[in-house]
Design a protein around this motif. Structure first.
Motif, short mmCIF file in Angstrom:
data_model
loop_
_atom_site.label_atom_id
_atom_site.label_comp_id
_atom_site.label_asym_id
_atom_site.label_seq_id
_atom_site.Cartn_x
_atom_site.Cartn_y
_atom_site.Cartn_z
N TRP A 296 32.30 16.14 80.04
CA TRP A 296 31.10 16.78 80.58
C TRP A 296 31.19 16.89 82.10
N LEU A 297 31.86 15.95 82.73
CA LEU A 297 31.96 15.96 84.19
C LEU A 297 33.04 16.91 84.69
N ILE A 298 34.06 17.17 83.86
CA ILE A 298 35.19 17.93 84.38
C ILE A 298 35.34 19.33 83.79
N ILE A 299 34.79 19.59 82.60
CA ILE A 299 34.98 20.93 82.03
C ILE A 299 33.70 21.59 81.53
N ALA A 300 32.54 20.98 81.77
CA ALA A 300 31.29 21.54 81.25
C ALA A 300 31.07 22.97 81.73
N LEU A 301 31.31 23.22 83.02
CA LEU A 301 31.06 24.55 83.57
C LEU A 301 32.03 25.58 82.98
N ILE A 302 33.27 25.19 82.78
CA ILE A 302 34.24 26.10 82.16
C ILE A 302 33.86 26.38 80.71
N SER A 303 33.38 25.35 80.02
CA SER A 303 32.94 25.54 78.64
C SER A 303 31.81 26.56 78.58
N GLY A 304 30.89 26.50 79.54
CA GLY A 304 29.78 27.44 79.57
C GLY A 304 30.25 28.88 79.72
N VAL A 305 31.31 29.08 80.49
CA VAL A 305 31.87 30.43 80.65
C VAL A 305 32.34 30.98 79.32
N TYR A 306 33.08 30.18 78.56
CA TYR A 306 33.63 30.68 77.29
C TYR A 306 32.56 30.79 76.21
N VAL A 307 31.49 30.01 76.33
CA VAL A 307 30.37 30.19 75.41
C VAL A 307 29.75 31.57 75.59
N ASP A 308 29.75 32.07 76.83
CA ASP A 308 29.22 33.41 77.09
C ASP A 308 30.25 34.51 76.81
N ARG A 309 31.52 34.19 76.90
CA ARG A 309 32.55 35.21 76.71
C ARG A 309 32.88 35.46 75.23
N LEU A 310 32.78 34.42 74.40
CA LEU A 310 33.25 34.51 73.03
C LEU A 310 32.08 34.52 72.04
N ASP A 311 32.37 34.83 70.80
CA ASP A 311 31.38 34.79 69.72
C ASP A 311 30.96 33.34 69.51
N ARG A 312 29.71 33.03 69.81
CA ARG A 312 29.25 31.64 69.78
C ARG A 312 29.32 31.02 68.40
N ARG A 313 28.97 31.79 67.39
CA ARG A 313 29.01 31.25 66.03
C ARG A 313 30.44 30.84 65.66
N ARG A 314 31.39 31.72 65.89
CA ARG A 314 32.78 31.40 65.57
C ARG A 314 33.30 30.26 66.43
N LEU A 315 32.86 30.22 67.67
CA LEU A 315 33.28 29.15 68.58
C LEU A 315 32.84 27.79 68.05
N VAL A 316 31.59 27.68 67.61
CA VAL A 316 31.10 26.42 67.05
C VAL A 316 31.87 26.05 65.80
N VAL A 317 32.14 27.03 64.94
CA VAL A 317 32.88 26.76 63.71
C VAL A 317 34.26 26.21 64.01
N VAL A 318 34.99 26.89 64.91
CA VAL A 318 36.36 26.47 65.24
C VAL A 318 36.36 25.08 65.88
N VAL A 319 35.46 24.86 66.83
CA VAL A 319 35.41 23.56 67.51
C VAL A 319 35.07 22.44 66.54
N ASN A 320 34.13 22.68 65.62
CA ASN A 320 33.77 21.64 64.66
C ASN A 320 34.92 21.33 63.70
N VAL A 321 35.66 22.35 63.30
CA VAL A 321 36.82 22.12 62.44
C VAL A 321 37.86 21.28 63.18
N LEU A 322 38.10 21.61 64.45
CA LEU A 322 39.08 20.86 65.23
C LEU A 322 38.63 19.41 65.45
N ARG A 323 37.34 19.22 65.69
CA ARG A 323 36.84 17.84 65.85
C ARG A 323 36.97 17.07 64.54
N GLY A 324 36.71 17.75 63.43
CA GLY A 324 36.88 17.11 62.13
C GLY A 324 38.32 16.69 61.89
#
Length: 397
Positions: A59-87
């Motif tokens: 959160w301290l080092i990449i939160a702002l970069i994460s926010g950029v890609y949340v706006d650039r990419l399809d948010r629904r697909r982004l959440v799906v991919v990230v949750n699969v990777l975390r799993g």
């Protein structure tokens, strides 16, 4: 009854809500089992504490970069991919634990990946909620999100995580991996229109655009700065809360645990009361009143030596903090343009996390230099300054 109420907000919100509830239970399980696992491998306090810090570090080092890609990419697909990777990351850890090959560095790596994914998924998830409900339903939607978060993460998951770890050390991590996959499946079924991506530019330019937008919006800037300072004050005081409970209130470990549950009790009550309080008093009065509650809470805890008094004020604080969070989320979701929600949301999140980290460091230093209740007096004074500075800008709420 709960399902019927959710249906009024629409099937897509129901899927998001359920995904949030499932993943919050999983997060709570790992929150309990993670330190237990590290403690089973090492007796070094710094290494045990380091596991939690490793998950917060992204959160301290990449939160702002994460926010950029949340706006650039399809948010629904982004959440799906990230949750699969975390799993998958948690599945690797579960296998390592089951085969007795887990190590502290592996745990740190997995927890860092979980934290990195959280900066993306949480920011995207919050930005998705306004696309699933009408603007007038945002307070109710956010209230239900918070209620399930408290119930699942803070109340149900904690004993479940401890029990699963006792049955088999790999079980809690396997269970959390499963919750991420279930949440990914539910999120993939949500039907929303993707946000319009920002015009081509560098990551730095996109980050700057989010910072500028937030800074120019007087109300949201006030909320961000107020809560950033409030987190410094709160975490400075509560960083030494275990010592405060023992030395100031005379509580045992069991009493300390019971005192901590008052946060959850107040928060759960606040999540159910939020829509009614909003209709009855309005956002402006609740935000201003919340600052007064912050001052009173720290002052009472600084002055009292009675556990029941401390518990009572913590319940009130729990109601306030959840109401404040719901109001702020609704204000942001209403005011921020859809194409900027990821970046502006990440800037706000960074102010909160930075404040919490700074406060945690300051609290121990203040208590060591003065007395165990001094951080609470300092927090009360700091929140008095915040209340005076924020009072007029909060008229716009």
């Amino acid at each position: 009854m709960r399902a019927l109420k959710s249906a009024r907000l629409g099937a897509d919100f129901s899927k998001l809500w359920t995904a949030s509830a499932v993943s919050n239970v999983g997060d709570g399980i790992t929150m309990v089992a993670g330190p237990l696992l590290v403690a089973s491998l090492t007796s070094e306090p710094a290494l045990v504490a380091g596991a939690a810090f490793t998950q917060q570090l992204p959160w301290l080092i990449i939160a702002l970069i994460s926010g950029v890609y949340v706006d650039r990419l399809d948010r629904r697909r982004l959440v799906v991919v990230v949750n699969v990777l975390r799993g998958l990351a948690l599945a690797v850890l579960a296998v390592a634990v089951a085969t007795s090959t887990a190590s502290v560095p592996l745990i740190y790596l997995v927890f860092f990946l979980l934290g990195a994914g959280e900066t993306v998924a949480d920011t995207a998830f919050s930005a998705m909620v306004p696309a699933t409900v009408a603007p007038g339903q945002l307070t109710s939607a956010n209230s239900r999100m918070v209620a399930t978060s408290i119930l699942g993460n803070q109340i149900l998951a904690k004993p479940l995580g401890g029990w699963l770890f006792a049955v088999g050390a790999a079980l809690p991590f396997a269970a959390d991996a499963l919750t991420f996959l279930v949440a990914a499946a539910l999120t993939s079924a949500v039907r929303i229109t993707p946000a319009k991506p920002p015009a081509g530019g560098s990551v730095r330019e996109d980050v700057a655009a989010g910072i500028r937008w937030l800074w120019r919006h007087r109300l949201l800037r006030t909320l961000a700065v107020s809560m950033g300072v409030a987190n410094v004050a709160f975490c400075a005081a509560f960083a030494i809360f275990a010592l405060y409970a023992r030395q100031r209130l005379g509580l045992t470990e069991v009493g300390y645990g019971m005192l901590l549950t008052t946060f959850g009790v107040g928060g759960l009550a606040g999540s159910f009361l939020a829509p009614r309080l909003g209709k009855r008093f309005g956002a402006r009065a609740l935000l201003r009143g919340g600052l007064i509650v912050e001052i009173i809470t720290h002052a009472v805890l600084a002055a009292t030596t009675e556990p029941l008094v401390a518990a009572a004020i913590l319940i009130v604080f729990g109601v306030h903090s959840v109401n404040w969070g719901i109001i702020v989320a609704t204000q942001f979701q209403t005011a921020v343009p859809d194409e900027l929600r990821g970046r502006v949301g990440s800037v706000y999140a960074l102010t909160q996390v930075s404040g919490a980290a700074a406060g945690s460091l300051l609290g121990g230093l203040i208590a060591q230099a003065a007395s165990i209740n001094t951080p609470f007096w300092v927090a009360a004074a700091a929140m008095t300054v915040v209340a005076v500075a924020a009072w007029r800008p909060l008229r716009a709420a």
